[in-house]
Design a protein around this motif. Structure first.
Motif, PDB file in Angstrom:
ATOM      1  N   THR A 223     -39.393 -17.871  11.912  1.00 25.75           N
ATOM      2  CA  THR A 223     -40.166 -18.959  11.338  1.00 25.75           C
ATOM      3  C   THR A 223     -40.470 -18.603   9.989  1.00 25.75           C
ATOM      4  O   THR A 223     -40.475 -19.542   9.225  1.00 25.75           O
ATOM      5  N   ALA A 224     -40.792 -17.370   9.717  1.00 25.13           N
ATOM      6  CA  ALA A 224     -41.075 -17.210   8.354  1.00 25.13           C
ATOM      7  C   ALA A 224     -40.001 -17.207   7.531  1.00 25.13           C
ATOM      8  O   ALA A 224     -40.375 -17.703   6.361  1.00 25.13           O
ATOM      9  N   ARG A 225     -38.875 -17.140   7.921  1.00 20.69           N
ATOM     10  CA  ARG A 225     -37.593 -17.216   7.075  1.00 20.69           C
ATOM     11  C   ARG A 225     -37.353 -18.623   6.680  1.00 20.69           C
ATOM     12  O   ARG A 225     -36.622 -18.652   5.605  1.00 20.69           O
ATOM     13  N   GLU A 226     -37.930 -19.347   7.564  1.00 22.27           N
ATOM     14  CA  GLU A 226     -37.390 -20.841   7.297  1.00 22.27           C
ATOM     15  C   GLU A 226     -38.656 -21.641   6.182  1.00 22.27           C
ATOM     16  O   GLU A 226     -38.156 -22.440   5.777  1.00 22.27           O
ATOM     17  N   ALA A 227     -39.623 -20.943   6.469  1.00 19.97           N
ATOM     18  CA  ALA A 227     -40.876 -21.687   5.778  1.00 19.97           C
ATOM     19  C   ALA A 227     -40.662 -21.604   4.142  1.00 19.97           C
ATOM     20  O   ALA A 227     -40.007 -20.973   3.597  1.00 19.97           O
ATOM     21  N   GLY A 228     -40.902 -22.989   3.628  1.00 20.09           N
ATOM     22  CA  GLY A 228     -40.792 -23.037   2.234  1.00 20.09           C
ATOM     23  C   GLY A 228     -39.592 -23.867   1.835  1.00 20.09           C
ATOM     24  O   GLY A 228     -39.353 -24.094   0.928  1.00 20.09           O
ATOM     25  N   PHE A 229     -38.513 -23.959   2.790  1.00 21.43           N
ATOM     26  CA  PHE A 229     -37.308 -24.808   2.411  1.00 21.43           C
ATOM     27  C   PHE A 229     -37.640 -26.311   2.244  1.00 21.43           C
ATOM     28  O   PHE A 229     -38.258 -26.782   3.060  1.00 21.43           O
ATOM     29  N   ASP A 230     -36.907 -26.791   1.498  1.00 22.08           N
ATOM     30  CA  ASP A 230     -36.913 -28.334   1.314  1.00 22.08           C
ATOM     31  C   ASP A 230     -35.915 -29.079   2.290  1.00 22.08           C
ATOM     32  O   ASP A 230     -35.213 -28.071   2.614  1.00 22.08           O
ATOM     33  N   TRP A 231     -35.814 -30.179   2.402  1.00 21.87           N
ATOM     34  CA  TRP A 231     -34.983 -30.972   3.341  1.00 21.87           C
ATOM     35  C   TRP A 231     -33.449 -30.533   2.921  1.00 21.87           C
ATOM     36  O   TRP A 231     -32.657 -29.821   3.854  1.00 21.87           O
ATOM     37  N   PRO A 232     -33.035 -30.614   1.592  1.00 25.37           N
ATOM     38  CA  PRO A 232     -31.314 -30.140   1.555  1.00 25.37           C
ATOM     39  C   PRO A 232     -31.173 -28.760   1.981  1.00 25.37           C
ATOM     40  O   PRO A 232     -30.164 -28.421   2.287  1.00 25.37           O
ATOM     41  N   GLU A 233     -32.050 -27.899   1.528  1.00 26.16           N
ATOM     42  CA  GLU A 233     -32.004 -26.324   1.661  1.00 26.16           C
ATOM     43  C   GLU A 233     -31.794 -26.094   3.190  1.00 26.16           C
ATOM     44  O   GLU A 233     -31.160 -25.277   3.723  1.00 26.16           O
ATOM     45  N   LEU A 234     -32.752 -26.852   3.858  1.00 24.37           N
ATOM     46  CA  LEU A 234     -32.940 -26.609   5.304  1.00 24.37           C
ATOM     47  C   LEU A 234     -31.775 -27.196   5.846  1.00 24.37           C
ATOM     48  O   LEU A 234     -31.084 -26.337   6.781  1.00 24.37           O
ATOM     49  N   ARG A 235     -31.193 -28.144   5.504  1.00 24.05           N
ATOM     50  CA  ARG A 235     -30.204 -28.695   6.187  1.00 24.05           C
ATOM     51  C   ARG A 235     -28.827 -27.849   6.015  1.00 24.05           C
ATOM     52  O   ARG A 235     -28.082 -27.322   6.979  1.00 24.05           O
ATOM     53  N   ALA A 236     -28.714 -27.229   4.842  1.00 20.18           N
ATOM     54  CA  ALA A 236     -27.901 -26.335   4.403  1.00 20.18           C
ATOM     55  C   ALA A 236     -27.993 -25.050   5.469  1.00 20.18           C
ATOM     56  O   ALA A 236     -26.778 -24.563   5.768  1.00 20.18           O
ATOM     57  N   ARG A 237     -28.910 -24.438   5.355  1.00 24.62           N
ATOM     58  CA  ARG A 237     -29.196 -23.347   6.602  1.00 24.62           C
ATOM     59  C   ARG A 237     -28.868 -23.611   7.798  1.00 24.62           C
ATOM     60  O   ARG A 237     -28.200 -22.630   8.365  1.00 24.62           O
ATOM     61  N   VAL A 238     -29.094 -24.959   8.491  1.00 26.95           N
ATOM     62  CA  VAL A 238     -28.683 -25.074   9.645  1.00 26.95           C
ATOM     63  C   VAL A 238     -27.283 -25.100   9.776  1.00 26.95           C
ATOM     64  O   VAL A 238     -26.619 -24.691  10.644  1.00 26.95           O
ATOM     65  N   ALA A 239     -26.523 -25.837   8.969  1.00 24.21           N
ATOM     66  CA  ALA A 239     -25.078 -26.004   8.994  1.00 24.21           C
ATOM     67  C   ALA A 239     -24.538 -24.843   8.862  1.00 24.21           C
ATOM     68  O   ALA A 239     -23.523 -24.532   9.171  1.00 24.21           O
ATOM     69  N   ALA A 240     -25.018 -23.605   8.215  1.00 26.52           N
ATOM     70  CA  ALA A 240     -24.462 -22.247   8.169  1.00 26.52           C
ATOM     71  C   ALA A 240     -24.899 -21.300   9.200  1.00 26.52           C
ATOM     72  O   ALA A 240     -24.504 -20.179   9.289  1.00 26.52           O
ATOM     73  N   CYS A 241     -26.007 -21.888  10.188  1.00 24.03           N
ATOM     74  CA  CYS A 241     -26.564 -21.124  11.094  1.00 24.03           C
ATOM     75  C   CYS A 241     -25.446 -20.322  11.977  1.00 24.03           C
ATOM     76  O   CYS A 241     -24.684 -20.897  12.697  1.00 24.03           O
ATOM     77  N   THR A 242     -25.567 -18.962  12.325  1.00 28.48           N
ATOM     78  CA  THR A 242     -24.951 -18.221  13.003  1.00 28.48           C
ATOM     79  C   THR A 242     -25.881 -17.369  14.027  1.00 28.48           C
ATOM     80  O   THR A 242     -25.328 -16.396  14.377  1.00 28.48           O
ATOM     81  N   ARG A 243     -27.185 -17.717  14.249  1.00 28.45           N
ATOM     82  CA  ARG A 243     -28.070 -17.125  14.934  1.00 28.45           C
ATOM     83  C   ARG A 243     -27.848 -16.874  16.391  1.00 28.45           C
ATOM     84  O   ARG A 243     -28.424 -15.997  16.921  1.00 28.45           O
ATOM     85  N   CYS A 244     -26.886 -17.736  17.029  1.00 29.21           N
ATOM     86  CA  CYS A 244     -26.673 -17.540  18.367  1.00 29.21           C
ATOM     87  C   CYS A 244     -25.305 -17.926  18.714  1.00 29.21           C
ATOM     88  O   CYS A 244     -24.619 -18.502  17.768  1.00 29.21           O
ATOM     89  N   GLY A 245     -24.893 -17.627  19.794  1.00 28.78           N
ATOM     90  CA  GLY A 245     -23.444 -17.792  20.212  1.00 28.78           C
ATOM     91  C   GLY A 245     -23.127 -19.332  20.135  1.00 28.78           C
ATOM     92  O   GLY A 245     -21.612 -19.333  20.047  1.00 28.78           O
ATOM     93  N   LEU A 246     -23.858 -20.302  20.332  1.00 28.87           N
ATOM     94  CA  LEU A 246     -23.388 -21.676  20.067  1.00 28.87           C
ATOM     95  C   LEU A 246     -22.852 -21.828  18.833  1.00 28.87           C
ATOM     96  O   LEU A 246     -21.954 -22.990  18.727  1.00 28.87           O
TER      97      LEU A 246
END
Ligand code: URA
Length: 253
Positions: free
Chosen positions: A64-87
């Motif tokens: 939660t702390a890692r995501e706080a403070g990102f704007d929409w484009p940054e957050l979208r990019a973080r999600v697109a690159a996410c490898t936090r789980c096996g999905l």
């Protein structure tokens, strides 16, 4: 809304005989359906927390702390690159969310299905068509609201999200909520409702109450998942009551 148009939307919901009525007509309607419109907003119901592992809690707080403070484009990019789980190994693409970033309504579902995984947008399949009709029945166009899921990636075979997957993914939704600042959240289905409210209370018992989400205490109302309503059309009337209730709650915020 134009009454003929509303009738058309209710028909799309499978509620051909249901039209918005005046208060006197509602008073004569079965109490099961009239109550949410007539009664004041219910107080917050305390719900028992779901048992979660210490690791899941720690991971949730950290991320939660890692995501706080990102704007929409940054957050979208973080999600697109996410490898936090096996999905991340089985998804075609992430499904970030869609809609008006100034929306008052945030609709939250469970996870992308096959259609959403293919198209990269939540609720685009048959359930999505019904969700659109449900929203239109209370005067909301899909483009007016924001739609997201608890999970950003499709679980293989549409299985239920694992607790660890939800714990890793929820911080993304939390940051979406922080950016959006919705007036109301509508959780559709048991999985979304239980994950957002951190409870194992049944959907039936969570309905018809105003809950609150997170530190910002966004009012949250739950209803049935449109995919469930496609299988169980007899419960569409209850969903219609939930939607009217949510609209009333939103008007009071
Ligand atoms: N079901 C969901 O919960 N979300 C989607 O995006 C599609 C189907």
């Amino acid at each position: 809304m134009n009454p003929a148009l509303r009738q058309e939307y209710l028909a799309a919901l499978g509620l051909e005989t249901w039209v918005m009525r005046g208060k006197s007509a509602l008073a004569a309607a079965p109490s099961e359906f009239a109550a949410p419109v007539e009664s004041p907003v219910a107080p917050v119901a305390p719900v028992a927390p779901v048992a979660r592992t210490a690791e899941a809690e720690m991971s949730r707080d950290d991320s939660t702390a890692r995501e706080a403070g990102f704007d929409w484009p940054e957050l979208r990019a973080r999600v697109a690159a996410c490898t936090r789980c096996g999905l991340c190994n089985t998804r075609t693409q992430t499904v970030f969310g869609v809609g008006n970033q100034g929306a008052e309504w945030l609709i939250v579902g469970e996870a992308p299905g096959a259609d959403e995984d293919r198209q990269g947008e939540p609720f685009v399949g048959r359930a999505g068509q019904l969700l659109n009709s449900m929203l239109r029945a209370i005067g909301l166009a899909r483009e007016q609201v924001y739609i997201a899921n608890v999970l950003k990636c499709r679980p293989p075979g549409n299985r239920d999200p694992a607790a660890g997957e939800a714990a890793e993914c929820l911080p993304y939704l939390e940051q979406q909520i922080a950016l959006l600042k919705p007036k109301i959240m509508l959780a559709v289905g048991r999985i979304a409702s239980q994950n957002l409210l951190r409870t194992d209370v049944t959907l039936g018992r969570l309905r018809r109450q105003v809950h609150h989400f997170g530190v910002s205490r966004v009012p949250l109302v739950v209803t049935y998942h449109p995919a469930y309503l496609l299988r169980t059309p007899g419960d569409k009337r209850k969903a219609w009551e939930d939607l009217k209730f949510a609209r009333e709650v939103c008007a009071r915020v």
